[in-house]
Design a protein around this motif. Structure first.
Motif, short mmCIF file in Angstrom:
data_model
loop_
_atom_site.label_atom_id
_atom_site.label_comp_id
_atom_site.label_asym_id
_atom_site.label_seq_id
_atom_site.Cartn_x
_atom_site.Cartn_y
_atom_site.Cartn_z
N GLU A 154 -4.79 2.07 2.65
CA GLU A 154 -4.41 3.45 2.37
C GLU A 154 -5.25 4.42 3.21
OE1 GLU A 154 -4.43 4.18 -1.81
OE2 GLU A 154 -2.70 2.89 -2.18
N ALA A 155 -6.52 4.09 3.41
CA ALA A 155 -7.37 4.92 4.26
C ALA A 155 -6.88 4.88 5.71
CB ALA A 155 -8.82 4.43 4.18
N MET A 156 -6.50 3.70 6.18
CA MET A 156 -5.98 3.57 7.55
C MET A 156 -4.71 4.38 7.73
SD MET A 156 -6.70 -0.50 8.00
CE MET A 156 -5.72 -0.72 9.48
N ARG B 198 -6.63 14.15 -0.85
CA ARG B 198 -6.06 14.44 0.47
C ARG B 198 -6.87 15.53 1.18
NH1 ARG B 198 -0.93 13.18 2.49
NH2 ARG B 198 -0.34 14.43 4.30
N ARG B 199 -7.33 16.52 0.44
CA ARG B 199 -8.14 17.58 1.05
C ARG B 199 -9.50 17.05 1.51
NH1 ARG B 199 -5.42 20.35 -3.10
NH2 ARG B 199 -7.12 20.09 -4.60
N ILE B 200 -10.06 16.12 0.76
CA ILE B 200 -11.32 15.49 1.17
C ILE B 200 -11.12 14.70 2.46
CG2 ILE B 200 -13.05 13.76 0.53
CD1 ILE B 200 -12.41 14.60 -2.45
N ILE B 201 -10.05 13.91 2.50
CA ILE B 201 -9.75 13.09 3.68
C ILE B 201 -9.52 13.96 4.90
CG2 ILE B 201 -7.96 11.59 4.68
CD1 ILE B 201 -7.68 10.29 1.91
N ALA B 202 -8.93 15.15 4.72
CA ALA B 202 -8.60 16.03 5.84
C ALA B 202 -9.83 16.46 6.63
CB ALA B 202 -7.85 17.25 5.33
N GLU B 203 -11.01 16.37 6.03
CA GLU B 203 -12.24 16.77 6.71
C GLU B 203 -13.01 15.59 7.26
OE1 GLU B 203 -14.56 19.16 4.10
OE2 GLU B 203 -12.97 20.63 3.75
N ALA B 204 -12.50 14.37 7.06
CA ALA B 204 -13.25 13.16 7.40
C ALA B 204 -12.61 12.38 8.53
CB ALA B 204 -13.37 12.28 6.15
N SER B 205 -13.39 11.45 9.09
CA SER B 205 -12.92 10.59 10.18
C SER B 205 -13.06 9.11 9.89
CB SER B 205 -13.67 10.91 11.48
OG SER B 205 -13.32 12.18 11.96
N ALA C 78 -4.04 7.08 6.47
CA ALA C 78 -4.43 8.49 6.60
C ALA C 78 -5.01 8.79 7.97
CB ALA C 78 -5.45 8.84 5.53
N GLY C 79 -5.35 7.74 8.73
CA GLY C 79 -5.98 7.93 10.03
C GLY C 79 -7.49 7.81 9.99
N LEU C 80 -8.04 7.31 8.87
CA LEU C 80 -9.48 7.08 8.77
C LEU C 80 -9.81 5.72 9.37
CD1 LEU C 80 -10.09 8.27 5.08
CD2 LEU C 80 -10.70 9.51 7.17
N LEU C 81 -10.82 5.68 10.20
CA LEU C 81 -11.26 4.41 10.79
C LEU C 81 -12.15 3.67 9.79
CD1 LEU C 81 -11.47 2.49 13.22
CD2 LEU C 81 -13.45 3.81 13.98
N PRO C 82 -11.78 2.45 9.37
CA PRO C 82 -12.59 1.74 8.37
C PRO C 82 -13.79 1.01 8.99
CG PRO C 82 -10.27 1.03 8.35
CD PRO C 82 -10.52 1.76 9.64
N ALA D 148 0.86 -1.19 0.00
CA ALA D 148 0.00 0.00 0.00
C ALA D 148 0.89 1.23 0.00
CB ALA D 148 -0.90 0.00 1.23
N ASP D 149 0.45 2.24 -0.70
CA ASP D 149 1.20 3.50 -0.73
C ASP D 149 0.85 4.27 0.53
OD1 ASP D 149 2.50 5.82 -1.25
OD2 ASP D 149 1.74 6.07 -3.29
N ILE D 150 1.52 3.91 1.63
CA ILE D 150 1.13 4.46 2.92
C ILE D 150 1.64 5.89 3.14
CG2 ILE D 150 0.94 2.19 3.96
CD1 ILE D 150 3.68 2.64 5.24
N GLY D 151 2.42 6.40 2.19
CA GLY D 151 2.88 7.77 2.31
C GLY D 151 2.00 8.78 1.61
#
Length: 391
Positions: free
Chosen positions: A302-304, A278-285, A306-310, A191-194
């Motif tokens: 990849e979502a994880m 990335r800007r969309i993710i920045a507003e989400a949880s 970013a810190g998004l809870l799946p 996964a492209d975790i960066g």
């Protein structure tokens, strides 16, 4: 869908004496998707390790078959060759592939499709050692399930005999392919975790992201049903749907949103670039997927990262992933009320311990970095007497 951007010409060209790996895959950059992401990242890592890499792929995207792409291109030091095709996107016919294998040291086929069968049955023509990575086989939907099983146990089994290794990218693939190829091995996808690292909202938000092709098997209908329930419980909930057109187009998805009266609560983003995502993710949880089938679950990782809870539909790939990483939440998205409750429960867990949950999410993804996964493939290449790359 995992998003890959093509930054052209950044890698130093390898000497012509370096061993050549030829990847054969039906779709590649500029298309965006999990399969394309895997091949692109593996190719980049292989170039960095001193190999020459060529990707042979089709000369148009399935979403725009009339728009022909350049026949040759260099992307990140990867030689890309695009060939004509005909027939269905399910089994595209492209016999010109044989013209581009003559100088290969190894042919690496991706997915179980025409290329897999044709290169197996034509091995006396090209005479090249080959491996294949399964990428979920062809069981992405239950449609024609009986015919698929017969095909798998006959033609697929026979074709697999031409390959030095059958590499499965998930535990579910390994279970399936081991039935017809006992020596199948497991190398899970990277996964492209960066790409979106640690970019999700710091405080719990009632905002959800889903990322993936607009395909029937992704079951956006089920996700929208759950979203309708969430909205009825709390009007603050918002869903961002991110993806590229596939079986479904923009109008199909917009129609599904409007029919549920969700226009103010759901935003559709068609083929955005990584910066926009990335800007969309920045507003989400939360990251949510109602997909009924996944080959591996790359986008969830990849979502994880970013810190998004799946909160994921309990298909085989996601169940396997959740068994390894308990922070992942599973739900039955065929039941909208239950799925909505699972999403709410995930949000509440983030509210209670945002830092602890985030730390667990980021830590879970570190073992999937492409540097580690590519190293496993390089070890495999070398075990097949493919000469080591030049430093």
């Amino acid at each position: 869908m995992a998003i890959v951007e093509a930054d052209r010409g950044h890698e130093k060209p390898q000497p012509q004496t370096a061993p050549l790996i030829v990847h054969v895959v039906r779709q590649f950059l500029p298309n965006r998707g999990g399969l394309e992401d895997v091949v692109a990242n593996l190719s980049r890592q292989t170039v960095r390790r001193g190999y020459r890499v060529r990707v042979v792929t089709l000369n148009s995207l399935f979403t725009a078959p009339e728009d022909k792409l350049p026949a040759r291109e260099n992307i990140d030091g990867i030689e890309v060759v695009r060939i004509p095709w005909s027939g269905s996107s399910r089994y595209p016919l492209a016999p010109a592939v044989f013209r581009h294998l003559g100088d290969a040291d190894l042919v690496h086929v991706h997915a179980i499709d025409f290329f897999f069968d044709a290169l197996a049955w034509g091995r006396l023509l090209h005479g090249k050692p080959m491996i294949v990575t399964t990428h979920g086989g062809f069981f992405h939907t239950r449609k024609y399930a009986a015919i698929k099983k017969i095909w798998f146990r006959t033609l697929t089994r026979a074709s697999a005999m031409a390959y030095q290794r059958v590499v499965c990218c998930s535990a579910s693939d390994l279970k399936q392919f081991s039935e017809i190829v006992p020596g199948s091995m497991l190398i899970e996808n990277g996964a492209d975790i960066g790409k979106f690292a640690d970019s999700a909202a710091r405080r719990a938000q009632r905002r959800i992201v889903t990322i993936g092709r607009f395909s029937v098997n992704k079951r956006l209908d089920h996700l929208l049903d759950a979203m309708a329930v969430l909205k009825s419980r709390n009007g603050e909930w918002h869903l961002d749907i991110v993806g590229a057109e596939s079986d479904l187009n923009r109008e199909d998805v917009e129609g599904a949103i409007e029919s549920r009266h969700l226009s103010g609560s759901v935003t559709l983003h068609v083929s955005p670039d990584n910066g926009a995502i990335r800007r969309i993710i920045a507003e989400a949880s939360l990251f949510v997927s109602a997909s009924e089938y996944e080959g591996f679950g790359l986008v969830a990782l990849e979502a994880m990262s970013a810190g998004l809870l799946p909160v994921l539909n309990a298909n085989d790939a996601f169940v396997t992933l959740a068994g390894r990483h308990p922070v992942i939440r599973l739900a039955d998205f065929t039941k909208a009320e239950a799925a909505a409750t699972a999403i709410e429960t995930g949000y509440e867990a983030l509210q209670r311990a945002p830092d602890a949950v985030r730390s667990e999410l980021l830590g879970a993804t570190r073992g999937y970095s492409w540097d580690i996964v590519a190293g496993r493939y390089i070890d495999l290449y070398q075990s097949l007497d493919i000469a080591a790359g030049q430093d």
